[in-house]
Design a protein around this motif. Structure first.
Motif, mmCIF file in Angstrom:
data_model
loop_
_atom_site.group_PDB
_atom_site.id
_atom_site.type_symbol
_atom_site.label_atom_id
_atom_site.label_comp_id
_atom_site.label_asym_id
_atom_site.label_seq_id
_atom_site.Cartn_x
_atom_site.Cartn_y
_atom_site.Cartn_z
ATOM 1 N N LYS A 99 0.812 -1.221 -0.023
ATOM 2 C CA LYS A 99 0.179 0.123 -0.001
ATOM 3 C C LYS A 99 0.807 1.228 0.145
ATOM 4 N N CYS A 100 0.654 2.050 -0.989
ATOM 5 C CA CYS A 100 1.360 3.498 -1.087
ATOM 6 C C CYS A 100 0.573 4.459 -0.816
ATOM 7 N N MET A 101 0.981 5.479 0.095
ATOM 8 C CA MET A 101 0.072 6.429 0.131
ATOM 9 C C MET A 101 1.159 7.925 0.204
ATOM 10 N N HIS A 102 0.511 8.825 -0.519
ATOM 11 C CA HIS A 102 1.370 10.268 -0.642
ATOM 12 C C HIS A 102 0.351 11.193 0.450
ATOM 13 N N CYS A 103 1.158 11.357 1.615
ATOM 14 C CA CYS A 103 0.444 12.084 2.589
ATOM 15 C C CYS A 103 0.613 13.677 2.529
ATOM 16 N N ARG A 104 -0.272 14.342 2.962
ATOM 17 C CA ARG A 104 -0.155 15.829 3.013
ATOM 18 C C ARG A 104 0.647 16.198 4.188
ATOM 19 N N GLY A 105 1.567 17.163 3.942
ATOM 20 C CA GLY A 105 2.288 17.566 5.122
ATOM 21 C C GLY A 105 3.257 16.366 5.870
ATOM 22 N N THR A 106 3.245 16.544 6.955
ATOM 23 C CA THR A 106 4.221 15.750 7.832
ATOM 24 C C THR A 106 3.465 14.634 8.615
ATOM 25 N N GLU A 107 2.202 14.501 8.710
ATOM 26 C CA GLU A 107 1.410 13.718 9.327
ATOM 27 C C GLU A 107 0.640 12.670 8.718
ATOM 28 N N TYR A 108 0.374 11.598 9.241
ATOM 29 C CA TYR A 108 -0.332 10.558 8.580
ATOM 30 C C TYR A 108 -1.635 10.428 8.704
ATOM 31 N N ARG A 109 -2.361 11.410 8.074
ATOM 32 C CA ARG A 109 -4.085 11.367 8.190
ATOM 33 C C ARG A 109 -4.615 11.504 6.630
ATOM 34 N N ARG A 110 -5.963 11.007 6.697
ATOM 35 C CA ARG A 110 -6.644 11.234 5.434
ATOM 36 C C ARG A 110 -7.193 12.692 5.214
ATOM 37 N N PHE A 164 -5.450 11.686 1.760
ATOM 38 C CA PHE A 164 -4.188 11.479 1.133
ATOM 39 C C PHE A 164 -4.180 12.258 -0.217
ATOM 40 N N LEU A 165 -3.040 12.619 -0.749
ATOM 41 C CA LEU A 165 -2.898 13.249 -2.068
ATOM 42 C C LEU A 165 -2.952 12.070 -3.077
ATOM 43 N N SER A 166 -2.658 10.965 -2.699
ATOM 44 C CA SER A 166 -2.974 9.942 -3.749
ATOM 45 C C SER A 166 -2.455 8.351 -2.922
ATOM 46 N N MET A 167 -3.275 7.564 -3.533
ATOM 47 C CA MET A 167 -2.936 6.030 -2.756
ATOM 48 C C MET A 167 -3.285 5.039 -3.701
ATOM 49 N N GLN A 168 -2.196 4.195 -3.783
ATOM 50 C CA GLN A 168 -2.438 3.061 -4.589
ATOM 51 C C GLN A 168 -1.977 1.734 -3.903
ATOM 52 N N VAL A 169 -2.741 0.732 -4.181
ATOM 53 C CA VAL A 169 -2.735 -0.649 -3.534
ATOM 54 C C VAL A 169 -1.933 -1.420 -4.809
ATOM 55 N N PHE A 201 6.306 4.898 -7.736
ATOM 56 C CA PHE A 201 5.132 5.687 -6.877
ATOM 57 C C PHE A 201 5.990 6.779 -6.252
ATOM 58 N N VAL A 202 6.938 6.387 -5.722
ATOM 59 C CA VAL A 202 7.848 7.328 -4.925
ATOM 60 C C VAL A 202 8.419 8.369 -5.859
ATOM 61 N N LEU A 203 9.050 7.803 -6.675
ATOM 62 C CA LEU A 203 10.028 8.712 -7.615
ATOM 63 C C LEU A 203 8.969 9.612 -8.435
ATOM 64 N N ASP A 204 7.840 9.286 -8.669
ATOM 65 C CA ASP A 204 7.034 10.084 -9.565
ATOM 66 C C ASP A 204 6.348 11.251 -8.726
ATOM 67 N N ARG A 205 6.728 11.357 -7.161
ATOM 68 C CA ARG A 205 5.989 12.086 -6.185
ATOM 69 C C ARG A 205 7.256 13.080 -5.816
ATOM 70 N N ILE A 206 8.495 12.691 -5.939
ATOM 71 C CA ILE A 206 9.279 13.727 -5.270
ATOM 72 C C ILE A 206 9.963 14.484 -6.535
ATOM 73 N N ASP A 207 10.976 15.575 -5.806
ATOM 74 C CA ASP A 207 11.442 16.466 -6.940
ATOM 75 C C ASP A 207 12.581 15.807 -7.614
ATOM 76 N N ARG A 208 12.660 16.320 -8.890
ATOM 77 C CA ARG A 208 13.776 15.707 -9.682
ATOM 78 C C ARG A 208 14.234 16.922 -10.669
ATOM 79 N N ALA A 209 15.610 16.992 -10.600
ATOM 80 C CA ALA A 209 16.209 18.021 -11.424
ATOM 81 C C ALA A 209 17.013 17.352 -12.748
ATOM 82 N N ARG A 262 4.777 5.012 3.035
ATOM 83 C CA ARG A 262 4.456 6.370 3.311
ATOM 84 C C ARG A 262 4.996 7.622 2.984
ATOM 85 N N LEU A 263 5.004 8.448 2.014
ATOM 86 C CA LEU A 263 5.704 9.511 1.623
ATOM 87 C C LEU A 263 5.129 10.569 2.157
ATOM 88 N N PHE A 264 5.726 11.507 3.178
ATOM 89 C CA PHE A 264 5.742 12.703 3.710
ATOM 90 C C PHE A 264 6.402 13.838 2.887
#
Length: 489
Positions: free
Chosen positions: A238-249, A251-256, A271-279, A322-324
């Motif tokens: 289960k992959c969750m992209h969380c808002r801010g720094t806390e684990y709460r619904r 979510f910005l996005s979620m995939q199983v 899932f993680v690489l698509d949602r973090i900064d990339r230069a 869980r991505l914060f």
């Protein structure tokens, strides 16, 4: 039922397999299943000095053991007056006293073996079944499979381990031939795997100890199954992209992600690489512009595959990613083996895989490197990227790996009640790597006392950390990770 725990004697040329012997002992005493049945593992080099002939001591220890485990490599070792090595003496003595003998032949180039070792391998081949192995990862998997089979046959195991247990509802028809062929091709290319791409499905599973009485084991279905979740519903990520720094619904996005373990590892990493900064860099070397991610992709992949390989599959929980805003957390149902500590993960430590048969196939496909080195690899990759070291901890029945991001995002800074001068100073420190009292005054135009007071506030909040003693040599750097009790949430 009273369990009679077994004593194992490890025999090999000590010098040739010094580290392998120590790691194998740690595995046997640390594995969640085997440690219930193994009372001790004898290594000759660990004996204290005695006023007794060495050859007498090791043969007495062979008599005391319940199982003889031999590793036959390329060297023959020291020879006594009769031209016989301790390894061969131990092998013969175990046979003379009727001890179960498990023999593993290291390497496949028999021409490179000492002539007497070739003779010993041939003798063992004529007297009992032995397995060939190429590396420490394969040795661990083979020893595990052999001992589980021995314990099962002797009636000691009421419930076999998850990865060796046959899935009674499944058949070989539930194995994906497409995935089998992909694995055979990949393992040959990456690790020199001996089986060819046209090898039958049953032959591959047999070679990997993943079939039992014509039934695929649980590990076989997780690795090569067409639909593993049909038999193991929670074997998913289960992959969750969380808002801010806390684990709460919400979510910005979620995939199983289901499918086999190779698919899961790939999808969760993406899932993680698509949602973090990339230069994206400049095309000065090739037609493809290089991309630099804010988190090292290999560290992300290593953490996810470690969770897949080491999780407790008896648990109804799933692996969670869980991505914060400030960190990436990978939650793995299970715990560390009894012989390891959190601190030992940061240094060289023995391989104690929770699911050895899963780990072996992931290794052969190069989804993991040398088993036991994953946590150190993550630490090194994060250091090279200028990030803090990953954090490892046990939480609520889960083993949790945390990889820190650049946690001082604009969103977080905006919620800290900092004045404009402090925000400007933090940005300067992030860009240049440091800030001093003099630089603070220069870029903000405040007095020395004001600069000192505002820097102290930033230090108290845990945003800056002081480096060096007082005086002109002292400077401040941005803290690599949010303090646990900063009150910033």
């Amino acid at each position: 039922m009273t369990i009679t725990r077994k004593r194992i004697f490890i025999s090999s040329v000590q010098k040739e397999f010094a580290q392998v012997r120590r790691d194998l002992k740690a595995f046997l005493l640390g594995d969640a299943v085997l440690r219930r049945f193994v009372s001790d593992v004898f290594l000759f080099e660990e004996l204290p000095a005695r006023d007794q002939r060495a050859d007498t001591v090791y043969l007495e220890e062979v008599e005391r053991c319940d199982i003889y485990l031999g590793i036959f490599g390329y060297e023959y070792g020291f020879e006594d007056a009769d031209g016989v090595s301790p390894t061969e003496r131990e092998y013969d003595h175990a046979g003379l006293h009727g001890k179960p003998r498990l023999v593993y032949v290291w390497g496949s180039d028999d021409k490179q073996r000492h002539p007497k070792m070739r003779q010993l391998v041939s003798k063992a081949s004529n007297e009992l079944i032995r397995r060939r192995i190429e590396d420490a990862s394969a040795l661990t998997a083979e020893v595990y499979a052999s001992l589980v089979d021995y314990l099962d046959t002797s009636g000691a195991l009421r419930v076999p381990p998850f990865d060796t247990s046959p899935c009674e509802q499944a058949s070989l028809k539930d194995i994906s031939r497409k995935r089998v062929e992909w694995f055979l091709d990949t393992a040959r290319r990456e690790r020199g795997f001996p089986l060819k791409t046209n090898t039958s499905t049953q032959a591959l599973l047999t070679h990997l100890n993943l079939v039992h009485d014509q039934k695929p084991t649980n590990a076989a279905l997780l690795l090569f199954g067409s639909n593993p979740q049909k038999f193991h519903r929670t074997a998913e990520i289960k992959c969750m992209h969380c808002r801010g720094t806390e684990y709460r619904r919400p979510f910005l996005s979620m995939q199983v992600y289901g499918g086999d373990l190779f698919e899961q590892a790939n999808l969760a990493r993406d899932f993680v690489l698509d949602r973090i900064d990339r230069a994206v860099g400049v095309r000065d070397v090739s037609i493809t512009a290089p991309a630099t991610y804010e988190l090292p992709p290999d560290a992300v992949g290593e953490a996810i595959v470690n969770a897949i390989a080491h999780r407790d599959y008896h648990s109804n929980a799933s692996v969670e990613v869980r991505l914060f805003a400030d960190r990436l957390e990978i939650w793995n149902p299970g715990s560390l083996p009894g012989t390891l500590t959190m601190d030992s993960l940061r240094h060289d430590h023995p391989s104690v895989p929770y699911n050895p048969l899963l780990a072996e196939s992931l290794y052969l496909a190069r989804y993991i490197e040398r088993v036991g080195s994953g946590t150190q690899t993550m630490i090194e990759l994060c250091r090279e990227a200028g990030l803090p070291e990953p954090q490892f901890e046990q939480r609520e029945g889960f083993f949790v790996t945390t990889i820190w991001r650049d946690w001082l995002t604009p969103e977080i800074l905006a919620g800290m009640n900092l004045n404009e001068r402090q925000v400007k100073a933090v940005k300067h420190a992030k860009m240049t790597g440091r800030i001093t009292n003099a630089l603070y005054r220069e870029i903000t135009g405040v007095s020395d006392s004001t600069a000192l007071r505002e820097i102290r506030q930033l230090t108290h909040l845990g945003i800056l950390q002081k480096v060096g003693d007082t005086g002109q040599s002292a400077y401040y750097v941005v803290a690599k990770a949010k303090p646990l009790s900063s009150g910033l949430d």
